[in-house]
Scaffold this motif. Structure first.
Motif, mmCIF file in Angstrom:
data_model
loop_
_atom_site.group_PDB
_atom_site.id
_atom_site.type_symbol
_atom_site.label_atom_id
_atom_site.label_comp_id
_atom_site.label_asym_id
_atom_site.label_seq_id
_atom_site.Cartn_x
_atom_site.Cartn_y
_atom_site.Cartn_z
ATOM 1 N N THR A 1 9.399 -20.759 -22.687
ATOM 2 C CA THR A 1 10.613 -20.544 -21.910
ATOM 3 C C THR A 1 10.654 -21.443 -20.681
ATOM 4 N N GLY A 2 9.498 -21.875 -20.177
ATOM 5 C CA GLY A 2 9.478 -22.724 -18.999
ATOM 6 C C GLY A 2 8.949 -24.116 -19.278
ATOM 7 N N HIS A 3 9.170 -24.612 -20.507
ATOM 8 C CA HIS A 3 8.575 -25.894 -20.882
ATOM 9 C C HIS A 3 9.092 -27.046 -20.024
ATOM 10 N N SER A 4 10.336 -26.947 -19.549
ATOM 11 C CA SER A 4 10.878 -28.012 -18.707
ATOM 12 C C SER A 4 10.114 -28.093 -17.386
ATOM 13 N N LEU A 5 9.863 -26.930 -16.768
ATOM 14 C CA LEU A 5 9.120 -26.920 -15.506
ATOM 15 C C LEU A 5 7.684 -27.363 -15.705
ATOM 16 N N VAL A 6 7.114 -27.001 -16.837
ATOM 17 C CA VAL A 6 5.736 -27.424 -17.111
ATOM 18 C C VAL A 6 5.646 -28.941 -17.127
ATOM 19 N N LYS A 7 6.626 -29.588 -17.735
ATOM 20 C CA LYS A 7 6.625 -31.047 -17.791
ATOM 21 C C LYS A 7 6.950 -31.655 -16.428
ATOM 22 N N VAL A 8 7.918 -31.065 -15.742
ATOM 23 C CA VAL A 8 8.333 -31.613 -14.452
ATOM 24 C C VAL A 8 7.181 -31.612 -13.459
ATOM 25 N N PHE A 9 6.407 -30.532 -13.426
ATOM 26 C CA PHE A 9 5.326 -30.417 -12.453
ATOM 27 C C PHE A 9 3.985 -30.912 -12.986
ATOM 28 N N GLY A 10 4.013 -31.552 -14.150
ATOM 29 C CA GLY A 10 2.785 -32.127 -14.674
ATOM 30 C C GLY A 10 1.730 -31.109 -15.018
ATOM 31 N N ARG A 11 2.147 -29.930 -15.505
ATOM 32 C CA ARG A 11 1.184 -28.866 -15.813
ATOM 33 C C ARG A 11 0.834 -28.807 -17.300
ATOM 34 N N ARG A 12 1.219 -29.844 -18.044
ATOM 35 C CA ARG A 12 0.996 -29.782 -19.482
ATOM 36 C C ARG A 12 -0.479 -29.672 -19.825
ATOM 37 N N GLU A 13 -1.312 -30.477 -19.141
ATOM 38 C CA GLU A 13 -2.743 -30.435 -19.446
ATOM 39 C C GLU A 13 -3.348 -29.094 -19.077
ATOM 40 N N GLN A 14 -2.915 -28.534 -17.925
ATOM 41 C CA GLN A 14 -3.427 -27.222 -17.542
ATOM 42 C C GLN A 14 -2.975 -26.151 -18.531
ATOM 43 N N ALA A 15 -1.714 -26.233 -18.948
ATOM 44 C CA ALA A 15 -1.214 -25.286 -19.945
ATOM 45 C C ALA A 15 -1.981 -25.423 -21.250
ATOM 46 N N GLN A 16 -2.292 -26.671 -21.619
ATOM 47 C CA GLN A 16 -3.052 -26.908 -22.839
ATOM 48 C C GLN A 16 -4.457 -26.330 -22.726
ATOM 49 N N ARG A 17 -5.072 -26.502 -21.552
ATOM 50 C CA ARG A 17 -6.419 -25.948 -21.359
ATOM 51 C C ARG A 17 -6.411 -24.430 -21.474
ATOM 52 N N THR A 18 -5.396 -23.802 -20.866
ATOM 53 C CA THR A 18 -5.307 -22.339 -20.948
ATOM 54 C C THR A 18 -5.097 -21.892 -22.387
ATOM 55 N N PHE A 19 -4.235 -22.642 -23.107
ATOM 56 C CA PHE A 19 -4.026 -22.319 -24.524
ATOM 57 C C PHE A 19 -5.333 -22.418 -25.296
ATOM 58 N N VAL A 20 -6.086 -23.486 -25.036
ATOM 59 C CA VAL A 20 -7.361 -23.678 -25.741
ATOM 60 C C VAL A 20 -8.322 -22.541 -25.403
ATOM 61 N N GLU A 21 -8.343 -22.118 -24.127
ATOM 62 C CA GLU A 21 -9.215 -21.010 -23.730
ATOM 63 C C GLU A 21 -8.847 -19.736 -24.482
ATOM 64 N N HIS A 22 -7.541 -19.402 -24.490
ATOM 65 C CA HIS A 22 -7.107 -18.199 -25.210
ATOM 66 C C HIS A 22 -7.366 -18.333 -26.706
ATOM 67 N N ASN A 23 -7.093 -19.519 -27.243
ATOM 68 C CA ASN A 23 -7.277 -19.734 -28.676
ATOM 69 C C ASN A 23 -8.750 -19.642 -29.056
ATOM 70 N N ASP A 24 -9.617 -20.237 -28.227
ATOM 71 C CA ASP A 24 -11.056 -20.145 -28.485
ATOM 72 C C ASP A 24 -11.531 -18.698 -28.402
ATOM 73 N N SER A 25 -10.999 -17.962 -27.409
ATOM 74 C CA SER A 25 -11.381 -16.555 -27.270
ATOM 75 C C SER A 25 -10.934 -15.752 -28.480
#
Length: 671
Positions: free
Chosen positions: A295-319
């Motif tokens: 829902t907030g993908h535009s803001l994620v890209k605007v603020f350069g949070r894609r890598e952080q979002a990806q890391r969090t996804f990987v953490e949840h996915n690994d868990s």
């Protein structure tokens, strides 16, 4: 209009951090409790699962389907009875073949007793004992007619058992789907009774996961385990009866492995259960993260949070991978362990059975039937144990759904709701106090009177309590003390739906559902005509851009916007409120998403919409509320100033400072 207050509050904000939803950036929604939680993925630890209690409650869901449940049991009994009788009858065919083979090699005309006596006389005692347990006729070969008859009976038994099993499966499907249907209805009705604060403090993805993933997993678990468990338990009981009828000694030998099976299954199950709890908790966290990032993908890209979002996804996915792997692996070891124990049981039965045949204590057909029964006995025990992972997973999901159903509900509606005789729109706050968090005061002893037809503008810094004021009026939250009245009637004594039916809201966040523009405008009224929809659209300047769309009013839109801009979405919500024609109108930053020219057009539409109605206007743009009858200036939950625009400017207080700050900001932007 009069206001009095004696408030002592903090500047903690209009709503607690855990309760802020609208307007938050991705990752800073209600699941977070402070700075630094954007990418932490933190969630409170899951409570230990009450397996027995949750399982008992889950079974109570099936009570309304008693008829189908009784049918499952009845056809299960019939199917198991036919299946259990089969090996015993088939053993008769083995005895016929064995007796024929032995009798064919003997001289005809002798009696069985004479043959046995001769063997004993020659010292062949073991063979004599074995023949004593065989129903043979010396000199007669295999009676294929009788063997064929026995086999036809066995075939008929298995066909009937399969038919009963098919009926049982059909009833199980009906039973489970109806129970899950009822559960979904309970959840839907629960949503209507939950207070707004519940949704403020729960990530939407987590709530959706409980309603979709957990209920689907519960349905799948019930579908796969219910009939199988019933059949397995009945098979164990039926097989035990037949084994004791054939040979109590062999039955006791077969039962020796049961304690070992129960011990192994229990030990492994206890180790697997916490992993299933963690698996579904992690699934909810992963869904919440994905929903926020989507829902907030535009803001994620605007603020350069894609890598952080990806890391969090990987953490949840690994868990999720780790917990799922552990849950499935640990519970998956149950079946191999049970098969090993079952094979030990098979060896014991085969050896002791052979000795019993040699001694004449049992016929070969009985031993063959008993070996089959021992397999039938160990197989359902193994199946029950192997279904432990499904059952544990289903109960873990059920508990998450039950936690939703057990969530604290809003106060029930009065048995006999009060109703104003004639709704004129007089609103009064009398010594109202409210706080989101018990230890964080927000509004204390606030009093306010609004006359019918007046427009009240509420201004102030972020967190002053502006939106909270109208949320209390709508009973989205219940006040801690004091009372709020509508035309002299305490709104706490009114039906919420009736109160809200007299109130129209246009929020800062424009919400559209999946449907046409006409359907979205008509959402606030009861069966309006097409002409009324178009009239409301023209009054709020929606018609001017709808006419440019290829499908016009039949253009399909949703919450993501699609073919309309953010400002046009806001205009549609204004038209929705216009068509509803409420007695009280609430505008919460209704023009925040539109350009200056559109803002002027909306203001003109609002002037006609507010005519004769009590209106509450929350605004940050002070230029939009100059014509308000009264302007309230709020700070930290208190009304610090009130008056019209000119009066407040001359006073040189908080309002004048806000106005000057906005004027200076506008000049800076122009420069």
């Amino acid at each position: 209009m009069s206001t009095t207050d004696s408030t002592e509050t903090t500047d903690a904000g209009e709503r607690p951090a855990a309760a802020r939803r609208h307007g938050s950036a991705p990752g800073t929604g209600p699941s977070q409790s402070g700075p630094g939680r954007f990418m932490s993925g933190g969630m409170p630890p899951e409570k230990a699962l009450d397996f027995r209690g949750s399982l008992a409650r889950l079974l109570r869901l099936l009570q309304p389907q008693r008829t189908a449940l009784l049918g499952v049991l009845a056809f299960g009994v019939l199917s198991v009875a036919m299946t259990v009788i089969g090996p015993k009858v088939l053993g008769r065919a083995t005895d016929l073949i064995f007796a024929g083979v032995l009798g064919q090699g003997m001289s005809p005309g002798q009696s069985k007793e004479a043959v046995i006596a001769g063997l004993r006389a020659r010292g062949e005692t073991t063979r004599a004992d074995m023949l004593g347990g065989v129903d043979l006729v010396p000199g007669m070969g295999i009676d294929f007619t009788k063997v064929g008859q026995v086999l036809l009976i066995v075939l008929g038994l298995f066909v009937i058992a399969s038919f009963f099993s098919l009926v049982q499966a059909r009833l199980t499907t009906t039973l489970v789907q109806r129970a899950v249907f009822d559960l979904r209805e309970q959840v839907e009705h629960k949503f209507a009774r939950l207070p707004l604060k519940y949704f403020d403090r729960q990530p939407r993805g987590e709530v959706l996961s409980r309603v979709t993933n957990d209920i689907d997993n519960l349905a799948q678990s019930l579908q796969q385990t219910l009939a199988q468990i019933v059949t397995s338990v009945l098979t164990v009981l039926g097989v035990l009866v037949m084994m004791f009828l054939i040979s109590p000694l062999l039955a006791v030998v077969a039962l020796l492995t049961v304690p070992a099976s129960v011990y192994v299954a229990t030990k492994i199950g206890k180790r697997a259960q916490p992993q299933f709890i963690q698996q579904w908790a992690t699934t909810g966290r992963l869904n919440a993260h994905i929903e926020e990032m989507y829902t907030g993908h535009s803001l994620v890209k605007v603020f350069g949070r894609r890598e952080q979002a990806q890391r969090t996804f990987v953490e949840h996915n690994d868990s999720l991978f780790a917990s799922s792997f552990k849950a499935q692996f640990i519970s998956g070891t149950i079946q191999p362990a049970m098969m090993f124990i079952g094979n030990l049981n098979y060896v014991l039965v085969a050896v002791i059975g052979a000795l019993r045949v040699a001694s004449g204590g049992l016929s070969l057909g009985d031993v063959q039937a008993f070996v089959q029964y021992s397999r039938q006995f160990s197989q359902p025990v193994t199946q029950i144990a192997s279904m432990a992972n499904l059952l544990q997973s289903g109960v873990a999901s059920a508990e998450r759904v039950f936690a939703l159903l057990d969530a604290e509900e809003q106060e029930p509606e009065p048995a006999e709701p009060a109703r104003p005789g004639l709704v004129r729109g007089r609103v009064e706050f009398q010594d109202v106090s409210f706080r989101y968090l018990a230890d964080t005061p927000l509004i204390e002893n606030l009093s306010l009177s609004v006359e019918p037809g007046h427009t009240v503008a509420i201004v102030g810094p972020t967190g002053a309590g502006k939106t909270t004021l109208v949320n209390l009026l709508m009973r989205f939250y219940e006040i801690d003390s004091g009372r709020i009245t509508l035309d002299g009637v305490d709104i706490a004594e009114m039906d919420r739906e009736e109160l809200r039916d007299k109130t129209g809201m246009v929020l800062q966040d424009a919400w559209l559902f999946g449907g046409t523009i006409a359907e979205n405008i008509a959402y606030g009224a009861d069966n309006p005509t097409r002409e009324e929809i178009v009239e409301a659209a023209k009054a709020t300047h929606v018609d001017r851009f709808v006419r440019t769309l290829p499908e016009g009013y039949d253009t399909v839109v949703d919450d993501e916007g699609g073919s309309v801009s953010a400002g046009e979405k806001q205009l549609i919500t204004v038209a929705r409120a216009f068509l509803a024609k409420p007695a009280i109108l609430i505008l919460d930053e209704a023009t925040s998403s539109v350009d200056t020219r559109t803002e002027v057009l909306i203001q003109r539409a609002m002037n006609s919409l507010r005519e004769g109605r009590t209106s509450f206007v929350i605004a940050h743009r002070l230029s939009t509320i100059r014509d308000a009858d009264v302007i309230l200036v709020m700070e930290s939950g208190r009304i610090v100033e009130q008056g019209d625009h000119e009066t407040l400017l001359r006073a040189g207080g908080a309002y004048a400072r806000l106005y000057a700050a906005q004027f200076a900001e506008a000049l800076a932007e122009a420069d």
